[in-house]
Design a protein around this motif. Structure first.
Motif, PDB file in Angstrom:
ATOM      1  N   GLY A 364       0.813  -1.210   0.000  1.00 30.04           N
ATOM      2  CA  GLY A 364       0.000   0.000   0.000  1.00 30.04           C
ATOM      3  C   GLY A 364       0.845   1.258   0.000  1.00 30.04           C
ATOM      4  O   GLY A 364       0.521   2.245  -0.672  1.00 30.04           O
ATOM      5  N   THR A 365       1.937   1.230   0.750  1.00 32.15           N
ATOM      6  CA  THR A 365       2.822   2.394   0.794  1.00 32.15           C
ATOM      7  C   THR A 365       3.461   2.649  -0.563  1.00 32.15           C
ATOM      8  O   THR A 365       3.532   3.795  -1.032  1.00 32.15           O
ATOM      9  CB  THR A 365       3.912   2.179   1.849  1.00 32.15           C
ATOM     10  OG1 THR A 365       3.308   1.972   3.127  1.00 32.15           O
ATOM     11  CG2 THR A 365       4.844   3.381   1.917  1.00 32.15           C
ATOM     12  N   SER A 366       3.919   1.568  -1.209  1.00 33.36           N
ATOM     13  CA  SER A 366       4.536   1.723  -2.525  1.00 33.36           C
ATOM     14  C   SER A 366       3.533   2.267  -3.540  1.00 33.36           C
ATOM     15  O   SER A 366       3.857   3.156  -4.345  1.00 33.36           O
ATOM     16  CB  SER A 366       5.090   0.380  -2.999  1.00 33.36           C
ATOM     17  OG  SER A 366       5.681   0.496  -4.276  1.00 33.36           O
ATOM     18  N   ALA A 367       2.299   1.757  -3.503  1.00 33.21           N
ATOM     19  CA  ALA A 367       1.266   2.244  -4.420  1.00 33.21           C
ATOM     20  C   ALA A 367       0.937   3.708  -4.142  1.00 33.21           C
ATOM     21  O   ALA A 367       0.714   4.498  -5.076  1.00 33.21           O
ATOM     22  CB  ALA A 367       0.016   1.381  -4.314  1.00 33.21           C
ATOM     23  N   ALA A 368       0.917   4.075  -2.857  1.00 30.30           N
ATOM     24  CA  ALA A 368       0.617   5.464  -2.504  1.00 30.30           C
ATOM     25  C   ALA A 368       1.717   6.405  -2.986  1.00 30.30           C
ATOM     26  O   ALA A 368       1.431   7.502  -3.488  1.00 30.30           O
ATOM     27  CB  ALA A 368       0.449   5.581  -0.989  1.00 30.30           C
ATOM     28  N   VAL A 369       2.979   5.979  -2.856  1.00 31.35           N
ATOM     29  CA  VAL A 369       4.093   6.812  -3.325  1.00 31.35           C
ATOM     30  C   VAL A 369       4.026   6.995  -4.842  1.00 31.35           C
ATOM     31  O   VAL A 369       4.187   8.107  -5.358  1.00 31.35           O
ATOM     32  CB  VAL A 369       5.441   6.186  -2.908  1.00 31.35           C
ATOM     33  CG1 VAL A 369       6.599   6.923  -3.567  1.00 31.35           C
ATOM     34  CG2 VAL A 369       5.598   6.222  -1.396  1.00 31.35           C
ATOM     35  N   SER A 370       3.758   5.906  -5.578  1.00 27.56           N
ATOM     36  CA  SER A 370       3.676   5.994  -7.038  1.00 27.56           C
ATOM     37  C   SER A 370       2.527   6.905  -7.468  1.00 27.56           C
ATOM     38  O   SER A 370       2.678   7.733  -8.366  1.00 27.56           O
ATOM     39  CB  SER A 370       3.494   4.596  -7.632  1.00 27.56           C
ATOM     40  OG  SER A 370       4.575   3.750  -7.292  1.00 27.56           O
ATOM     41  N   ILE A 449      10.043   3.228 -11.547  1.00 24.85           N
ATOM     42  CA  ILE A 449       9.745   2.301 -12.644  1.00 24.85           C
ATOM     43  C   ILE A 449       8.243   2.245 -12.891  1.00 24.85           C
ATOM     44  O   ILE A 449       7.779   2.208 -14.042  1.00 24.85           O
ATOM     45  CB  ILE A 449      10.315   0.907 -12.331  1.00 24.85           C
ATOM     46  CG1 ILE A 449      11.847   0.955 -12.330  1.00 24.85           C
ATOM     47  CG2 ILE A 449       9.821  -0.126 -13.329  1.00 24.85           C
ATOM     48  CD1 ILE A 449      12.504  -0.329 -11.901  1.00 24.85           C
ATOM     49  N   THR A 450       7.436   2.249 -11.808  1.00 25.76           N
ATOM     50  CA  THR A 450       5.978   2.236 -11.965  1.00 25.76           C
ATOM     51  C   THR A 450       5.492   3.476 -12.692  1.00 25.76           C
ATOM     52  O   THR A 450       4.648   3.399 -13.601  1.00 25.76           O
ATOM     53  CB  THR A 450       5.304   2.143 -10.586  1.00 25.76           C
ATOM     54  OG1 THR A 450       5.758   0.961  -9.910  1.00 25.76           O
ATOM     55  CG2 THR A 450       3.793   2.091 -10.729  1.00 25.76           C
ATOM     56  N   VAL A 451       6.025   4.639 -12.318  1.00 23.43           N
ATOM     57  CA  VAL A 451       5.628   5.892 -12.977  1.00 23.43           C
ATOM     58  C   VAL A 451       6.028   5.870 -14.448  1.00 23.43           C
ATOM     59  O   VAL A 451       5.249   6.290 -15.325  1.00 23.43           O
ATOM     60  CB  VAL A 451       6.259   7.107 -12.245  1.00 23.43           C
ATOM     61  CG1 VAL A 451       6.066   8.377 -13.059  1.00 23.43           C
ATOM     62  CG2 VAL A 451       5.654   7.265 -10.862  1.00 23.43           C
ATOM     63  N   VAL A 452       7.226   5.383 -14.755  1.00 27.35           N
ATOM     64  CA  VAL A 452       7.691   5.323 -16.141  1.00 27.35           C
ATOM     65  C   VAL A 452       6.804   4.392 -16.966  1.00 27.35           C
ATOM     66  O   VAL A 452       6.366   4.738 -18.079  1.00 27.35           O
ATOM     67  CB  VAL A 452       9.158   4.877 -16.201  1.00 27.35           C
ATOM     68  CG1 VAL A 452       9.574   4.534 -17.631  1.00 27.35           C
ATOM     69  CG2 VAL A 452      10.069   5.963 -15.645  1.00 27.35           C
ATOM     70  N   LEU A 453       6.512   3.203 -16.441  1.00 32.53           N
ATOM     71  CA  LEU A 453       5.669   2.256 -17.172  1.00 32.53           C
ATOM     72  C   LEU A 453       4.268   2.813 -17.383  1.00 32.53           C
ATOM     73  O   LEU A 453       3.725   2.780 -18.494  1.00 32.53           O
ATOM     74  CB  LEU A 453       5.593   0.928 -16.412  1.00 32.53           C
ATOM     75  CG  LEU A 453       6.838   0.038 -16.435  1.00 32.53           C
ATOM     76  CD1 LEU A 453       6.630  -1.178 -15.550  1.00 32.53           C
ATOM     77  CD2 LEU A 453       7.139  -0.406 -17.855  1.00 32.53           C
TER      78      LEU A 453
END
Length: 565
Positions: A364-370, A449-453
């Motif tokens: 959840g934290t990683s998704a929130a940051v992205s 990487i998530t933002v780039v994809l």
């Protein structure tokens, strides 16, 4: 003795196995590059899926296969190195962008491009930095200092000019193409300059004096990098013009003309040998400009970009016809392969298990940051596109030159894609030799990487439908623009072109400004007029260029210049 020999044989066996594994990885990666090129060619007519998206998706699929076959240990064939990206892959991409740029159109829109690329980067970086400082403390992902926050702002301010080339159509939307692409190249350079300036300052205790020093250092790096690229390009032009490799050594022995086949073979051999030297010198001088910038802690991106512009204006006209064809295709090919390589690797690295293992406990934290970073990218770009477009429109007298609100929306949207520069800067800031052992650093890498994809695939796929919705008559408008003699050529001619500027395209068709009022009404044309006079009187006689290359008897240059019967 026997035990030592056995140990040596074991080490040699391990080394041989390691070398063979590297060979296998390189073979697979090259095969994937070929697959990307073939599939990209088959999808060439599809404006929804471009080669960048194709390479990303193939990289992700390959990463899944490798992850499954390796038992979850790895998802990529090669270990990413920021040195590999910045030293070997990025220079040919940026140089080719400068070498193929439509110079007149770039400098005709130079003020707007620089506003978006330089000032806009500072505005976007400031907003993203402020946003992450506010939200990261609430998410509790770890401790960052001021330098980290500013670095994150610089990382996510870098647009993907490579993907922009493939998403926008220069025939349908020439103005948007020129502005977005020109801004993208300057933006990439400004982001790297800003990132390097951040690395060179101690920002833990920032005050007004340090802030002014930081801004001054940014503009110093920007100006010094530009001048180094210009000087290197001029040096290459002067060397080739002075030596002029296409000129046969000594005078031609016309008495041997009776042996015409031998005479022709000799002259062709001289020209072929000169082509090898000319192409080699142009490639090496272009790369030298980038390496010199890195040596002097300047921006290699900005240096090699302006070196490409200068070399296309002077050096390219000083070489033989065969060298012109060879260099144009050689630079384009190197750039193309480097682009596919980068996107293919980013797709594979998206599933790197080493980084995702750190964030698996808190998805959840990683998704929130992205999500937060994506939102800040949207807001940061809007914060400078619309205000700077308004300022740019204020100084344009002709209503047809002004950027409409619909065009501003497309410029805002087309520049939302983030690419390889963001990934490379993130690796440089948050990893060591491509690896990370800290949870906060792993979160930043996976979020990047998530933002780039997401931005490349989603925003890239939606750009063409958005253009058709916002500008439903873009094709009709383009044809009208080309047929309207009153329309400025900056709107009619795309920024990039397979051929270089003609004499008419370089400003000889413009009337000379006869009054101060005309100078203020058409500043770009007036400045361009005086630049052409200076270029023709001083620069071209010294450094060569169109119309200032000595003819060689029997050379392709002379044959192409001879009048037809």
């Amino acid at each position: 003795m026997a035990s030592q020999l056995g140990s040596m044989l074991t080490k040699l066996g391990n080394l041989s196995t390691s070398d063979h594994a590297s060979v296998v990885s390189i073979n697979l990666f090259v095969a994937l590059l070929c697959g990307c090129i073939v599939i990209g060619h088959l999808l060439e007519e599809n404006r929804w899926v471009n080669e960048s998206i194709t390479a990303l998706l193939i990289g992700v699929c390959t990463g899944v296969v490798i992850l499954l076959t390796s038992g979850g240990r790895s998802s990529h064939l090669l270990v990413f190195s920021e040195d590999l990206f910045f030293i070997y892959l990025l220079p040919p991409i940026i140089f080719n962008a400068g070498f193929q740029v439509k110079k007149k159109q770039f400098f005709r829109n130079f003020i707007t491009i620089m506003l978006f690329g330089a000032i806009g980067t500072l505005i976007s970086c400031s907003i993203i930095t402020s946003g992450v400082m506010q939200f990261f403390s609430k998410l509790g992902i770890g401790s960052f200092d001021m330098g980290d926050y500013l670095a994150i702002g610089a990382i996510f301010s870098a647009t993907d000019s490579v993907c922009t080339l493939q998403v926008l159509n220069q025939d349908e939307t020439p103005l948007l193409y020129s502005l977005v692409f020109g801004e993208g190249v300057v933006n990439d350079a400004a982001s790297v300059v800003l990132f390097n300036a951040i690395q060179s300052f101690d920002l833990t205790h920032i005050n007004l004096r340090i802030a002014f020093q930081f801004i001054g250092n940014f503009f110093y790096l920007f100006f010094a990098s530009t001048m180094l690229g210009v000087v290197t390009g001029l040096l290459s032009a002067y060397i080739i013009k002075t030596l002029y490799f296409g000129r046969p050594s000594g005078s031609i022995d016309w008495t041997g003309i009776c042996c015409f086949p031998w005479f022709l073979l000799t002259q062709m051999t001289i020209l072929m040998h000169s082509t090898d030297r000319e192409v080699a010198l142009m490639i090496l001088m272009a790369y030298l400009s980038y390496i010199l910038a890195e040596l002097f802690y300047l921006s290699g991106i900005l240096t090699v970009f302006f070196c490409g512009i200068v070399m296309s204006h002077y050096t390219w006209h000083n070489v033989t016809e065969s060298s012109r064809i060879t260099t144009k295709h050689a630079f384009a090919t190197l750039s193309f392969v480097a682009e596919i390589f980068i996107f293919l690797y980013v797709g594979m690295d998206a599933l790197d298990i080493e980084k995702w293992r750190f964030v698996s406990s808190t998805p959840g934290t990683s998704a929130a940051v992205s999500s937060m970073l994506l939102g800040l990218v949207l807001v940061g770009r809007a914060a400078f596109v619309f205000p700077l477009s308004f300022l740019s429109n204020l100084v344009k007298k002709n209503p047809t030159e002004k950027i409409s609100l619909r065009q501003q929306v497309i410029i805002w949207w087309a520049g939302l894609m983030r690419g390889a520069v963001s990934v490379a800067l993130a690796y440089k800031q948050f990893t060591r030799s491509g690896h990370t052992q800290l949870r906060t650093n792993a979160i930043m890498i996976t979020s990047t990487i998530t933002v780039v994809l997401f931005s490349t695939v989603v925003f890239g796929l939606m750009t063409q439908p958005l253009i058709r919705f916002m500008l439903p008559h873009s094709k009709h408008t383009t044809s009208m623009v080309f047929s309207d003699s009153a329309t400025p050529k900056s709107f009619a001619v795309p920024l990039l072109d397979s051929t270089h500027d003609s004499d008419a395209d370089m400003g000889h068709g413009f009337p000379r400004p006869s009054s101060l009022r005309m100078l203020l009404a058409t500043p770009s044309r007036s400045v361009h007029h005086y630049w052409r006079k200076f270029d023709d009187a001083i620069m071209r006689p010294m450094f060569g260029g169109r119309g200032f290359v000595p003819f060689v008897p029997g050379s392709p240059t002379e044959r192409s210049a001879s009048p037809l019967p």
